[in-house]
Motif scaffolding. Structure first.
Motif, PDB file in Angstrom:
ATOM      1  N   ALA A  71       0.864  -1.175   0.000  1.00 21.85           N
ATOM      2  CA  ALA A  71       0.000   0.000   0.000  1.00 21.85           C
ATOM      3  C   ALA A  71       0.900   1.225   0.000  1.00 21.85           C
ATOM      4  CB  ALA A  71      -0.891   0.005   1.236  1.00 21.85           C
ATOM      5  N   ASN A  72       0.600   2.176  -0.832  1.00 20.95           N
ATOM      6  CA  ASN A  72       1.376   3.412  -0.832  1.00 20.95           C
ATOM      7  C   ASN A  72       1.066   4.178   0.449  1.00 20.95           C
ATOM      8  OD1 ASN A  72       2.521   2.701  -3.254  1.00 20.95           O
ATOM      9  ND2 ASN A  72       1.061   3.861  -4.477  1.00 20.95           N
ATOM     10  N   PRO A  73       2.069   4.880   0.989  1.00 23.74           N
ATOM     11  CA  PRO A  73       1.932   5.526   2.308  1.00 23.74           C
ATOM     12  C   PRO A  73       0.717   6.448   2.448  1.00 23.74           C
ATOM     13  CG  PRO A  73       4.209   5.621   1.576  1.00 23.74           C
ATOM     14  CD  PRO A  73       3.407   5.066   0.435  1.00 23.74           C
ATOM     15  N   ASP A  74       0.348   7.133   1.365  1.00 30.49           N
ATOM     16  CA  ASP A  74      -0.784   8.059   1.486  1.00 30.49           C
ATOM     17  C   ASP A  74      -2.140   7.354   1.390  1.00 30.49           C
ATOM     18  OD1 ASP A  74      -1.031   7.482  -1.191  1.00 30.49           O
ATOM     19  OD2 ASP A  74      -0.650   9.528  -1.889  1.00 30.49           O
ATOM     20  N   GLY A  75      -2.120   6.041   1.141  1.00 28.62           N
ATOM     21  CA  GLY A  75      -3.353   5.264   1.095  1.00 28.62           C
ATOM     22  C   GLY A  75      -4.172   5.436  -0.161  1.00 28.62           C
ATOM     23  N   SER A  76      -3.666   6.197  -1.126  1.00 25.38           N
ATOM     24  CA  SER A  76      -4.452   6.469  -2.334  1.00 25.38           C
ATOM     25  C   SER A  76      -4.335   5.380  -3.394  1.00 25.38           C
ATOM     26  CB  SER A  76      -4.024   7.808  -2.938  1.00 25.38           C
ATOM     27  OG  SER A  76      -2.687   7.714  -3.410  1.00 25.38           O
ATOM     28  N   SER A  77      -3.329   4.516  -3.273  1.00 22.48           N
ATOM     29  CA  SER A  77      -3.137   3.484  -4.285  1.00 22.48           C
ATOM     30  C   SER A  77      -2.297   2.345  -3.727  1.00 22.48           C
ATOM     31  CB  SER A  77      -2.458   4.088  -5.523  1.00 22.48           C
ATOM     32  OG  SER A  77      -1.165   4.572  -5.185  1.00 22.48           O
ATOM     33  N   THR A 135       0.738  -0.744  -4.985  1.00 27.15           N
ATOM     34  CA  THR A 135       1.741  -1.104  -5.987  1.00 27.15           C
ATOM     35  C   THR A 135       1.877  -2.616  -5.984  1.00 27.15           C
ATOM     36  OG1 THR A 135       2.937   0.969  -5.644  1.00 27.15           O
ATOM     37  CG2 THR A 135       4.151  -0.827  -6.676  1.00 27.15           C
ATOM     38  N   ILE A 136       1.921  -3.180  -7.182  1.00 28.22           N
ATOM     39  CA  ILE A 136       2.120  -4.618  -7.351  1.00 28.22           C
ATOM     40  C   ILE A 136       3.337  -4.786  -8.255  1.00 28.22           C
ATOM     41  CG2 ILE A 136       1.075  -6.803  -8.048  1.00 28.22           C
ATOM     42  CD1 ILE A 136      -1.653  -5.178  -8.000  1.00 28.22           C
ATOM     43  N   ILE A 137       4.307  -5.545  -7.801  1.00 23.70           N
ATOM     44  CA  ILE A 137       5.547  -5.736  -8.552  1.00 23.70           C
ATOM     45  C   ILE A 137       5.716  -7.218  -8.866  1.00 23.70           C
ATOM     46  CG2 ILE A 137       8.069  -5.532  -8.465  1.00 23.70           C
ATOM     47  CD1 ILE A 137       7.588  -3.201  -6.424  1.00 23.70           C
ATOM     48  N   PHE A 138       5.957  -7.525 -10.136  1.00 22.75           N
ATOM     49  CA  PHE A 138       6.296  -8.877 -10.580  1.00 22.75           C
ATOM     50  C   PHE A 138       7.733  -8.801 -11.079  1.00 22.75           C
ATOM     51  CE2 PHE A 138       1.743  -8.643 -10.921  1.00 22.75           C
ATOM     52  CZ  PHE A 138       1.303  -9.890 -10.533  1.00 22.75           C
ATOM     53  N   LYS A 139       8.629  -9.550 -10.458  1.00 16.94           N
ATOM     54  CA  LYS A 139      10.046  -9.508 -10.812  1.00 16.94           C
ATOM     55  C   LYS A 139      10.531 -10.936 -11.034  1.00 16.94           C
ATOM     56  CE  LYS A 139      14.489  -8.013  -8.927  1.00 16.94           C
ATOM     57  NZ  LYS A 139      15.161  -7.426  -7.767  1.00 16.94           N
ATOM     58  N   ASP A 140      11.176 -11.170 -12.187  1.00 13.65           N
ATOM     59  CA  ASP A 140      11.678 -12.509 -12.460  1.00 13.65           C
ATOM     60  C   ASP A 140      13.183 -12.465 -12.725  1.00 13.65           C
ATOM     61  OD1 ASP A 140      12.282 -12.467 -15.467  1.00 13.65           O
ATOM     62  OD2 ASP A 140      10.165 -11.881 -15.491  1.00 13.65           O
ATOM     63  N   THR A 141      13.787 -13.615 -12.741  1.00 12.90           N
ATOM     64  CA  THR A 141      15.227 -13.713 -12.970  1.00 12.90           C
ATOM     65  C   THR A 141      15.548 -14.064 -14.420  1.00 12.90           C
ATOM     66  OG1 THR A 141      15.201 -16.004 -12.183  1.00 12.90           O
ATOM     67  CG2 THR A 141      15.773 -14.291 -10.575  1.00 12.90           C
TER      68      THR A 141
END
Length: 171
Positions: free
Chosen positions: A114-120, A122-128
């Protein structure tokens, strides 16, 4: 009698079935891409949606050599969206990551926060995997652009995912 595997007609029939299946998948992708259906927005728990897709994908051969690392924010608020479309995006990203890593496998890390301001969120997909060469990065969301060999991809997965994220007011 077509039970003799050496009969050339058996090989022809197998090829016809393979090509018909490939055509079906292309038409399905085109219809999904062109679909004008209204999204049904509801409260979506993103961590659960990712878990639902992982439950299905982790059993697939493509994922047998892939370690999944989940870094989920336990306090992630729900979002408003179309659950099926959001899951489609997650599936596209995870399958692309697995295909990029290839048979040797690797690690797929999925992080939600959750972003600190609560407005949005973030989803991160990271592969090798090897990454996307800079020369083509600007094209990856273009319809029908693919780096996959002929018959292995339509070039609509990321384009469709991009459209879904935009329709959900995301980036």
């Amino acid at each position: 009698d077509l039970e003799d595997q050496n009969d050339p007609r058996v090989q022809d029939l197998k090829r016809i079935i393979e090509e018909a299946t490939r055509c079906k998948e292309i038409v399905k992708s085109l219809l999904e891409f062109a679909r004008q259906a209204e999204s049904k927005f509801e409260s979506v728990m993103v961590n659960k949606a990712i878990e639902d897709i992982l439950f299905f994908l982790e059993k697939q051969a493509l994922f047998h050599n892939i370690q999944i690392v989940k870094e989920f924010d336990p306090n992630l608020p729900p979002i408003q969206g179309d659950s099926n479309q959001i899951k489609q995006v997650f599936m596209n990203l995870m399958v692309n990551a697995a295909e990029a890593m290839g048979e040797k496998g690797g690690t797929l890390t999925i992080k939600t926060e959750a972003n600190p301001d609560g407005s949005s969120i973030t989803i991160i997909f990271k592969d090798t995997g090897p990454g996307i060469p800079p020369a083509i990065q600007s094209k990856i969301f273009d319809p029908f652009f693919t780096t996959k060999e002929v018959g292995k991809g339509t070039g609509l997965g990321l384009s469709t995912s991009y459209g879904i994220i935009q329709s959900h007011h995301g980036s």
